[in-house]
Scaffold this active site. Structure first.
Site, mmCIF file in Angstrom:
data_model
loop_
_atom_site.group_PDB
_atom_site.id
_atom_site.type_symbol
_atom_site.label_atom_id
_atom_site.label_comp_id
_atom_site.label_asym_id
_atom_site.label_seq_id
_atom_site.Cartn_x
_atom_site.Cartn_y
_atom_site.Cartn_z
ATOM 1 N N PHE A 151 -3.091 31.468 -40.176
ATOM 2 C CA PHE A 151 -4.130 31.768 -41.172
ATOM 3 C C PHE A 151 -5.502 31.261 -40.751
ATOM 4 C CE2 PHE A 151 -0.080 31.528 -43.459
ATOM 5 C CZ PHE A 151 -0.059 32.789 -44.056
ATOM 6 N N TYR A 253 -18.883 37.680 -51.202
ATOM 7 C CA TYR A 253 -20.200 38.041 -50.694
ATOM 8 C C TYR A 253 -20.278 39.517 -50.351
ATOM 9 C CZ TYR A 253 -21.087 33.072 -50.402
ATOM 10 O OH TYR A 253 -21.262 31.754 -50.717
ATOM 11 N N GLY A 255 -22.003 42.766 -48.594
ATOM 12 C CA GLY A 255 -22.673 42.849 -47.295
ATOM 13 C C GLY A 255 -22.541 44.225 -46.683
ATOM 14 N N CYS A 262 -9.051 41.262 -37.512
ATOM 15 C CA CYS A 262 -7.899 41.129 -38.412
ATOM 16 C C CYS A 262 -7.925 42.064 -39.616
ATOM 17 C CB CYS A 262 -7.760 39.685 -38.860
ATOM 18 S SG CYS A 262 -7.227 38.619 -37.511
ATOM 19 N N LYS A 265 -7.515 45.994 -39.040
ATOM 20 C CA LYS A 265 -6.211 46.399 -38.483
ATOM 21 C C LYS A 265 -5.057 46.007 -39.409
ATOM 22 C CE LYS A 265 -4.711 42.622 -35.409
ATOM 23 N NZ LYS A 265 -3.655 42.082 -36.224
ATOM 24 N N LYS A 323 -18.931 38.072 -37.640
ATOM 25 C CA LYS A 323 -19.306 37.005 -38.572
ATOM 26 C C LYS A 323 -19.874 35.850 -37.766
ATOM 27 C CE LYS A 323 -14.817 34.708 -38.902
ATOM 28 N NZ LYS A 323 -13.810 34.183 -39.804
ATOM 29 N N ARG A 330 -14.929 42.630 -32.184
ATOM 30 C CA ARG A 330 -13.980 43.672 -32.585
ATOM 31 C C ARG A 330 -14.311 44.186 -33.986
ATOM 32 N NH1 ARG A 330 -8.432 40.748 -30.553
ATOM 33 N NH2 ARG A 330 -9.607 38.883 -31.100
HETATM 34 N N1 LIG Z 1 -8.054 36.214 -34.263
HETATM 35 C C1 LIG Z 1 -7.752 35.719 -35.454
HETATM 36 O O1 LIG Z 1 -8.611 35.210 -36.175
HETATM 37 C C2 LIG Z 1 -6.347 35.741 -35.952
HETATM 38 C C3 LIG Z 1 -5.987 34.974 -37.067
HETATM 39 C C4 LIG Z 1 -4.679 35.007 -37.506
HETATM 40 C C5 LIG Z 1 -3.753 35.794 -36.872
HETATM 41 N N2 LIG Z 1 -4.123 36.567 -35.801
HETATM 42 C C6 LIG Z 1 -3.096 37.359 -35.135
HETATM 43 O O2 LIG Z 1 -2.681 36.679 -33.968
HETATM 44 C C7 LIG Z 1 -2.396 37.604 -32.918
HETATM 45 C C8 LIG Z 1 -3.242 37.305 -31.706
HETATM 46 O O3 LIG Z 1 -4.592 37.520 -32.059
HETATM 47 P P1 LIG Z 1 -5.806 37.043 -31.122
HETATM 48 O O4 LIG Z 1 -7.047 37.327 -31.862
HETATM 49 O O5 LIG Z 1 -5.512 35.673 -30.635
HETATM 50 O O6 LIG Z 1 -5.617 38.085 -29.934
HETATM 51 P P2 LIG Z 1 -6.374 38.142 -28.528
HETATM 52 O O7 LIG Z 1 -6.536 39.561 -28.220
HETATM 53 O O8 LIG Z 1 -7.569 37.243 -28.568
HETATM 54 O O9 LIG Z 1 -5.334 37.474 -27.521
HETATM 55 C C9 LIG Z 1 -4.089 38.001 -27.221
HETATM 56 C C10 LIG Z 1 -3.700 37.527 -25.817
HETATM 57 O O10 LIG Z 1 -2.343 37.890 -25.566
HETATM 58 C C11 LIG Z 1 -2.231 38.208 -24.192
HETATM 59 N N3 LIG Z 1 -0.976 38.943 -23.969
HETATM 60 C C12 LIG Z 1 -0.685 40.217 -24.247
HETATM 61 N N4 LIG Z 1 0.580 40.505 -23.919
HETATM 62 C C13 LIG Z 1 1.116 39.373 -23.414
HETATM 63 C C14 LIG Z 1 2.399 39.035 -22.921
HETATM 64 N N5 LIG Z 1 3.395 39.909 -22.916
HETATM 65 N N6 LIG Z 1 2.593 37.768 -22.491
HETATM 66 C C15 LIG Z 1 1.593 36.868 -22.522
HETATM 67 N N7 LIG Z 1 0.360 37.132 -22.980
HETATM 68 C C16 LIG Z 1 0.114 38.380 -23.432
HETATM 69 C C17 LIG Z 1 -3.497 38.965 -23.912
HETATM 70 O O11 LIG Z 1 -3.778 39.024 -22.521
HETATM 71 C C18 LIG Z 1 -4.521 38.158 -24.705
HETATM 72 O O12 LIG Z 1 -5.104 37.139 -23.926
HETATM 73 C C19 LIG Z 1 -2.610 38.984 -33.528
HETATM 74 O O13 LIG Z 1 -1.413 39.460 -34.045
HETATM 75 C C20 LIG Z 1 -3.583 38.704 -34.655
HETATM 76 O O14 LIG Z 1 -3.494 39.644 -35.677
HETATM 77 C C21 LIG Z 1 -5.400 36.530 -35.319
#
Ligand SMILES: NC(=O)c1ccc[n+]([C@@H]2O[C@H](COP(=O)([O-])OP(=O)(O)OC[C@H]3O[C@@H](n4cnc5c(N)ncnc54)[C@H](O)[C@@H]3O)[C@@H](O)[C@H]2O)c1
Length: 439
Positions: A151, A253, A255, A262, A265, A323, A330
């Site tokens: 989260f 807010y 905007g 997130c 998608k 933000k 993204r």
């Molecule tokens: N970014 C956020 O704020 C956030 C918050 C909560 C949950 N999430 C969720 O967490 C997940 C990751 O999000 P993120 O923003 O960190 O993604 P990201 O795109 O920043 O990072 C994902 C990483 O996974 C790597 N990867 C892909 N396939 C792989 C594999 N088979 N083995 C090893 N590494 C691999 C990619 O090269 C990349 O570096 C998503 O499901 C997202 O929805 C993201």
């Protein structure tokens, strides 16, 4: 830690910070090389220093070697991307590939913990994928699968991880639950924050949280547009309702629409699952439609003031990241706004404190799009200032200097950052979201 993006890198580093021995693995060898050379591929407050500290202490390492990653620990966190597929469903190929990589190599008991945001039923798919790989090898190694949705907020990810509001664990295996309790104990010394539930509920909880937050934003955006039409001030309305504890202050807010990696998608993926199960979410369909329209509202205000043909006009754009405090581009609303301005023949000079490199990667080279080194440099000779991201450094500009340096005294404030009266007092026209225009 499998996947070293925003979630994996922050989680891995914070787990090392409390004394764990963490190995971060990524298939992106360039990312790993950068980390091993002391670089940090993302902007996240506090992260770089924490990485450095834990690498130096020998608790945190990075590898592109999958054998080493699977051998490293009993706890294997999957934190890879789950980007939207063509049809809006979450693309599960990275998660399943990560699971298979474990199944192909594991020789002793593992807990595979899914941290990525994944549709309900993914834990079962992960279990099946690992089971298939073990069967292919003709071995029977016990393992557990748990769901542990994340989260954290980009821009405050380290702080959120170190001080979570709650930690959700979906699991049906007592040993896995006990292990995850131990992992998270250091982050909740003040009081228990772990909520243990069944796997499917844990998976749905993550989508429910993001869908609720997106709903609040779309609700406020729609109400802001109504306030515009009625001559009310949405900022006063916001204070009037946020003060009600049943409503609260967060995510009220208005905007230029929600963006980021997130909300867009996850809203789509949840809707896709819901539709597949014959239960399309009517509310969420509206949330999405309102958001799509909201991305156009600021440009509509610009067009209303300056006309549809913006050829020869020049706009200063403050804020590119979706933000503040992140470099994540993204689904950033700035992309749609830049596109719309360039599409009408205008030129844009953009500034962002950290996201300009990322923006250049996301947008590529576009005619009539340039980047400035400082906010005021962007403003010189511009027909208007357009504020898109509410970075702190934009909150209190020198309005007199703005008036002097702009070609025409127009401010389009897409985040309701400014007190309209103050801007107006400096001789500037101020157009915001759901507030009376000071023309
Ligand atoms: N970014 C956020 O704020 C956030 C918050 C909560 C949950 N999430 C969720 O967490 C997940 C990751 O999000 P993120 O923003 O960190 O993604 P990201 O795109 O920043 O990072 C994902 C990483 O996974 C790597 N990867 C892909 N396939 C792989 C594999 N088979 N083995 C090893 N590494 C691999 C990619 O090269 C990349 O570096 C998503 O499901 C997202 O929805 C993201």
């Amino acid at each position: 830690m499998i996947g070293t993006g925003y979630v994996g890198l922050v989680t891995g580093t914070c787990l090392a910070e409390v004394g764990n021995d963490v190995l971060c693995f990524d298939v992106n060898a360039a990312k790993i090389a950068m980390l091993n050379a002391g670089g940090v591929p993302i902007h996240e407050p506090g992260l770089e220093a924490m990485i450095r500290r834990n690498v130096a202490a020998g608790r945190l390492a990075f590898t592109a070697d999958v054998d080493r990653s699977v051998a490293h620990g009993a706890l294997q966190f999957i934190a890879v991307g789950t980007p939207p597929g063509e049809d809006g469903s979450a693309d599960m190929s990275y998660v399943i590939e990560a699971a298979r990589a474990i199944g192909r190599r594991m020789t002793e008991w593992k807990i595979v913990v899914d941290k990525s945001t994944v549709p309900v039923g993914t834990a079962e798919r992960v279990r099946a994928a690992i089971g298939e790989e073990l069967a292919r090898r003709g071995v029977d190694v016990p393992f557990a699968v748990a769901s542990n949705p994340e989260f954290l907020k980009e821009g405050a990810a380290v702080e959120d991880f170190m001080k979570p509001d709650r930690v959700v664990i979906g699991a049906d295996d007592e040993r896995a639950i006990a292990a995850l309790r131990a992992v998270y104990a250091p982050f909740q010394r003040n009081h228990e924050r772990l909520i243990v539930m069944d796997l499917r509920s844990a998976e749905l909880t993550k989508y429910a949280a993001n869908a609720m937050l997106a709903t609040r934003i779309s609700f406020m955006n729609e109400l802001a547009n109504l306030a515009d039409a009625l001559g009310a001030d949405i900022e006063q309305v916001r204070q009037g309702i946020g003060s009600d504890p049943r409503i609260g202050w967060h995510f009220l807010y208005p905007g230029v629409g929600y963006g980021g990696s997130c909300f867009p998608k996850d809203v789509k993926a949840l809707q896709h699952s819901a539709t597949e199960h014959g239960r399309p979410l009517r509310l969420l369909a509206a949330v999405e439609a309102v958001n799509e329209a909201q991305k156009r509202v600021l440009v509509e205000k610009i067009v209303a003031r300056l006309g549809d043909d913006l050829a020869g006009r020049r706009f200063a754009l403050w804020g590119l990241a979706f933000k503040p405090n992140t470099d994540d581009m993204r689904e950033a609303p700035s992309l749609a706004i830049i596109d719309a301005l360039l599409g009408r023949g205008a030129s844009v000079v953009a500034y962002d404190p950290v996201a300009m490199d990322e923006a250049k990667r996301a947008i590529g080279t576009r005619e009539r799009l340039a980047y400035a080194r400082a906010p005021m440099d962007a403003v010189d000779n511009a027909d208007a200032l357009v504020v898109v991201t509410e970075w702190k450094e934009f909150r209190s500009p020198d309005f007199d200097a703005l008036k002097r340096r702009l070609k025409s005294p127009l401010v389009f404030d897409g985040r309701n950052l400014y007190d309209p009266a103050l801007v107006h007092a400096a001789g500037l026209e101020h157009y915001a979201i759901g507030r009376k225009a000071f023309a």
